[in-house]
Scaffold this active site. Structure first.
Site, PDB file in Angstrom:
ATOM      1  N   GLY A 176       0.835  -1.213   0.000  1.00 34.15           N
ATOM      2  CA  GLY A 176       0.000   0.000   0.000  1.00 34.15           C
ATOM      3  C   GLY A 176       0.860   1.249   0.000  1.00 34.15           C
ATOM      4  N   THR A 208       1.866   3.115  -2.670  1.00 32.12           N
ATOM      5  CA  THR A 208       1.835   4.039  -3.810  1.00 32.12           C
ATOM      6  C   THR A 208       1.141   5.356  -3.468  1.00 32.12           C
ATOM      7  OG1 THR A 208      -0.142   2.902  -4.601  1.00 32.12           O
ATOM      8  CG2 THR A 208       1.969   2.255  -5.589  1.00 32.12           C
ATOM      9  N   ARG A 209       0.304   5.344  -2.421  1.00 32.22           N
ATOM     10  CA  ARG A 209      -0.410   6.579  -2.042  1.00 32.22           C
ATOM     11  C   ARG A 209      -0.347   6.778  -0.534  1.00 32.22           C
ATOM     12  NH1 ARG A 209      -5.629   6.873  -2.558  1.00 32.22           N
ATOM     13  NH2 ARG A 209      -6.065   4.663  -2.913  1.00 32.22           N
ATOM     14  N   THR A 268      -3.597  -1.126  -7.662  1.00 33.93           N
ATOM     15  CA  THR A 268      -4.006  -0.863  -9.044  1.00 33.93           C
ATOM     16  C   THR A 268      -2.918  -0.288  -9.949  1.00 33.93           C
ATOM     17  OG1 THR A 268      -4.772   1.325  -8.368  1.00 33.93           O
ATOM     18  CG2 THR A 268      -6.414  -0.435  -8.391  1.00 33.93           C
ATOM     19  N   TYR A 302     -13.877  -2.235  10.284  1.00 36.26           N
ATOM     20  CA  TYR A 302     -12.522  -1.639  10.250  1.00 36.26           C
ATOM     21  C   TYR A 302     -11.859  -1.711  11.627  1.00 36.26           C
ATOM     22  CZ  TYR A 302      -8.989   2.029   9.417  1.00 36.26           C
ATOM     23  OH  TYR A 302      -7.821   2.747   9.300  1.00 36.26           O
ATOM     24  N   LYS A 313      -8.487  -3.765  12.651  1.00 34.19           N
ATOM     25  CA  LYS A 313      -7.300  -3.068  13.182  1.00 34.19           C
ATOM     26  C   LYS A 313      -7.007  -3.510  14.619  1.00 34.19           C
ATOM     27  CE  LYS A 313      -6.151  -0.373   9.656  1.00 34.19           C
ATOM     28  NZ  LYS A 313      -5.005  -0.751   8.794  1.00 34.19           N
ATOM     29  N   ILE A 356      -5.195  11.416   9.533  1.00 32.64           N
ATOM     30  CA  ILE A 356      -4.029  11.857   8.764  1.00 32.64           C
ATOM     31  C   ILE A 356      -4.504  12.519   7.474  1.00 32.64           C
ATOM     32  CG2 ILE A 356      -1.850  11.108   7.710  1.00 32.64           C
ATOM     33  CD1 ILE A 356      -2.058  10.712  10.814  1.00 32.64           C
TER      34      ILE A 356
HETATM   35  P1  NDP Z   1      -4.793   5.516   0.957  1.00 30.23           P
HETATM   36  O1  NDP Z   1      -6.203   5.140   0.622  1.00 30.23           O
HETATM   37  O2  NDP Z   1      -4.345   6.927   0.749  1.00 30.23           O
HETATM   38  O3  NDP Z   1      -3.782   4.542   0.199  1.00 30.23           O
HETATM   39  C1  NDP Z   1      -3.969   3.191   0.327  1.00 30.23           C
HETATM   40  C2  NDP Z   1      -2.817   2.484  -0.332  1.00 30.23           C
HETATM   41  O4  NDP Z   1      -3.005   1.085  -0.108  1.00 30.23           O
HETATM   42  C3  NDP Z   1      -2.803   2.673  -1.836  1.00 30.23           C
HETATM   43  O5  NDP Z   1      -1.478   2.562  -2.288  1.00 30.23           O
HETATM   44  C4  NDP Z   1      -3.642   1.497  -2.328  1.00 30.23           C
HETATM   45  O6  NDP Z   1      -3.357   1.102  -3.655  1.00 30.23           O
HETATM   46  C5  NDP Z   1      -3.177   0.437  -1.353  1.00 30.23           C
HETATM   47  N1  NDP Z   1      -4.103  -0.665  -1.173  1.00 30.23           N
HETATM   48  C6  NDP Z   1      -5.384  -0.628  -0.747  1.00 30.23           C
HETATM   49  N2  NDP Z   1      -5.893  -1.874  -0.736  1.00 30.23           N
HETATM   50  C7  NDP Z   1      -4.921  -2.698  -1.169  1.00 30.23           C
HETATM   51  C8  NDP Z   1      -4.814  -4.081  -1.421  1.00 30.23           C
HETATM   52  N3  NDP Z   1      -5.854  -4.898  -1.210  1.00 30.23           N
HETATM   53  N4  NDP Z   1      -3.646  -4.587  -1.889  1.00 30.23           N
HETATM   54  C9  NDP Z   1      -2.597  -3.787  -2.103  1.00 30.23           C
HETATM   55  N5  NDP Z   1      -2.600  -2.463  -1.903  1.00 30.23           N
HETATM   56  C10 NDP Z   1      -3.760  -1.930  -1.451  1.00 30.23           C
HETATM   57  O7  NDP Z   1      -4.624   5.045   2.463  1.00 30.23           O
HETATM   58  P2  NDP Z   1      -4.014   5.814   3.703  1.00 30.23           P
HETATM   59  O8  NDP Z   1      -2.641   6.269   3.405  1.00 30.23           O
HETATM   60  O9  NDP Z   1      -5.040   6.770   4.186  1.00 30.23           O
HETATM   61  O10 NDP Z   1      -3.950   4.614   4.767  1.00 30.23           O
HETATM   62  C11 NDP Z   1      -2.841   3.754   4.821  1.00 30.23           C
HETATM   63  C12 NDP Z   1      -2.995   2.854   6.027  1.00 30.23           C
HETATM   64  O11 NDP Z   1      -3.115   3.651   7.198  1.00 30.23           O
HETATM   65  C13 NDP Z   1      -4.232   1.982   5.976  1.00 30.23           C
HETATM   66  O12 NDP Z   1      -3.944   0.730   6.542  1.00 30.23           O
HETATM   67  C14 NDP Z   1      -5.226   2.749   6.838  1.00 30.23           C
HETATM   68  O13 NDP Z   1      -6.189   1.908   7.398  1.00 30.23           O
HETATM   69  C15 NDP Z   1      -4.306   3.324   7.891  1.00 30.23           C
HETATM   70  N6  NDP Z   1      -4.835   4.510   8.548  1.00 30.23           N
HETATM   71  C16 NDP Z   1      -5.096   5.661   7.836  1.00 30.23           C
HETATM   72  C17 NDP Z   1      -5.574   6.778   8.479  1.00 30.23           C
HETATM   73  C18 NDP Z   1      -5.839   8.048   7.761  1.00 30.23           C
HETATM   74  O14 NDP Z   1      -6.309   9.021   8.411  1.00 30.23           O
HETATM   75  N7  NDP Z   1      -5.562   8.161   6.474  1.00 30.23           N
HETATM   76  C19 NDP Z   1      -5.860   6.758   9.923  1.00 30.23           C
HETATM   77  C20 NDP Z   1      -5.535   5.513  10.571  1.00 30.23           C
HETATM   78  C21 NDP Z   1      -5.050   4.448   9.893  1.00 30.23           C
HETATM   79  P3  NDP Z   1      -4.374   1.598  -4.852  1.00 30.23           P
HETATM   80  O15 NDP Z   1      -4.334   3.091  -4.838  1.00 30.23           O
HETATM   81  O16 NDP Z   1      -3.772   0.990  -6.070  1.00 30.23           O
HETATM   82  O17 NDP Z   1      -5.733   1.033  -4.486  1.00 30.23           O
END
Ligand code: NDP
Length: 244
Positions: A14, A16-17, A40, A155, A159, A187
C-alpha cells in the site's frame, strides 16, 4: 536524531499513495532499497517510481492485491529478485468503508477484514523465508481501533486484531523479527481531502496538538521502528494521533 537505513531491504505494501507512499520515500531517503506495491498501479505508481529513481536507491514499484495469495507470492518473489532478502516489512495496505452495522452485508465486512487483516497475514507469513535475523515488521493499525467509531465496526475489528496478532508474533519470532504496530490518528491523505471544513475543524479540535497528522508524521515513527535504534522494542503498539 538522524536515522540511517543504509543497506536495509524493505517491502512496503500500500505504498503508492498516502501514508505508505510517505514511508516508502522516507525509507529510500534514509538509504534503504525498497519494493513497493499498490493494488491498481497507474499514475501514483509511475510517479513514485520516478521519485525513487531520483533518490537513487534500488527499487521496484509493482501491483499486488494483498488479499490474493497468488499475488502475494509474486510480490515476495519480486523482493527476492530485486533485493535478495528482506530486513523490514511494512504493511500499510488497507481499505475502509462507512456502513451502518445493521446494513453491512457480508461482502462489505469481508472486504475490509480482508484488506486489513488477511492481507497483513499473507504478506508477513510470505515474507518469513526472506527475513534476515533481527528484522523489523511494522503493521499500520489505527488509533480508532481501541476507541471505536460508528459505521466502522468491520474496520475497528480488523485493526484491533492486528494488535493481538502482533503480540503473539513478537513472542513467536523473538530475535528473528521485531513486530510492532503504529496506529495513526486522522491523517491528511486523500480521504481527509473529502472532509468538509466543519469536519476538519472538529477532528483538529479533538487532538491535543490542534492539527491533523501528515503522512510524514507517521513515516518518521515507522523509520524509528525499522531502524536499529528500536533494537529492543517489540510487541508494542504506538498511537501517533496528536493526542486524541
Ligand atoms: P490511501 O487510501 O491513501 O492509500 C492506500 C494504499 O493502499 C494505496 O497505495 C492502495 O493502492 C493500497 N491498497 C489498498 N488496498 C490494497 C490491497 N488490497 N492490496 C494492495 N494495496 C492496497 O490510504 P491511507 O494512506 O489513508 O492509509 C494507509 C494505512 O493507514 C491503511 O492501513 C489505513 O487503514 C491506515 N490509517 C489511515 C488513516 C488516515 O487518516 N488516512 C488513519 C488511521 C489508519 P491503490 O491506490 O492501487 O488502491
Amino acid at each position: 536524531m538522524s536515522i540511517s537505513l543504509d543497506g536495509k531491504r524493505v517491502l512496503i505494501t500500500g505504498g503508492t499513495r498516502g501514508i505508505g507512499r510517505a514511508i516508502a520515500l522516507a525509507m529510500a531517503k534514509a538509504g534503504a532499497g525498497v519494493v513497493v506495491c499498490g493494488r491498481t498501479g497507474g499514475a501514483a505508481a509511475e510517479t513514485l517510481a520516478a521519485e525513487l529513481a531520483e533518490i537513487g536507491v534500488k527499487h521496484a514499484v509493482t501491483t499486488a492485491d494483498v488479499t490474493d495469495p497468488e499475488a502475494v507470492t509474486a510480490l515476495i518473489e519480486t523482493c527476492r529478485e530485486q533485493l535478495g532478502g528482506l530486513d523490514v516489512v511494512v504493511t500499510s495496505a488497507g481499505s475502509i468503508s462507512h456502513v451502518p452495522y445493521a446494513k453491512m452485508d457480508f461482502e462489505q465486512w469481508r472486504a475490509v477484514m480482508s484488506s486489513n487483516l488477511d492481507g497483513t497475514h499473507l504478506v508477513v507469513q510470505g515474507s518469513l523465508p526472506l527475513l534476515a535475523e533481527g528484522s523489523s515488521i511494522v503493521l499500520i493499525g489505527s488509533a480508532v481501533a481501541s476507541k471505536g467509531l460508528p459505521l466502522r465496526a468491520h474496520y475497528t475489528a480488523a485493526k484491533s486484531a492486528l494488535v493481538g496478532y502482533s503480540r503473539s508474533l513478537a513472542k513467536e519470532l523473538g530475535g528473528k523479527a521485531r513486530v510492532n504496530v503504529v496506529e495513526p490518528g486522522v491523517i491528511d491523505t486523500d480521504q481527509a481531502a473529502g472532509l468538509t471544513p466543519e469536519q476538519r475543524a472538529r477532528y483538529e479540535g479533538m487532538t491535543a496538538l490542534g492539527r491533523l497528522g501528515t503522512p510524514g508524521d507517521i513515516a518518521d515513527v515507522v523509520l524509528f521502528y525499522a531502524s536499529d535504534h528500536a533494537r529492543y522494542v517489540t510487541g508494542t503498539t504506538l498511537k501517533v494521533d496528536g493526542g486524541m
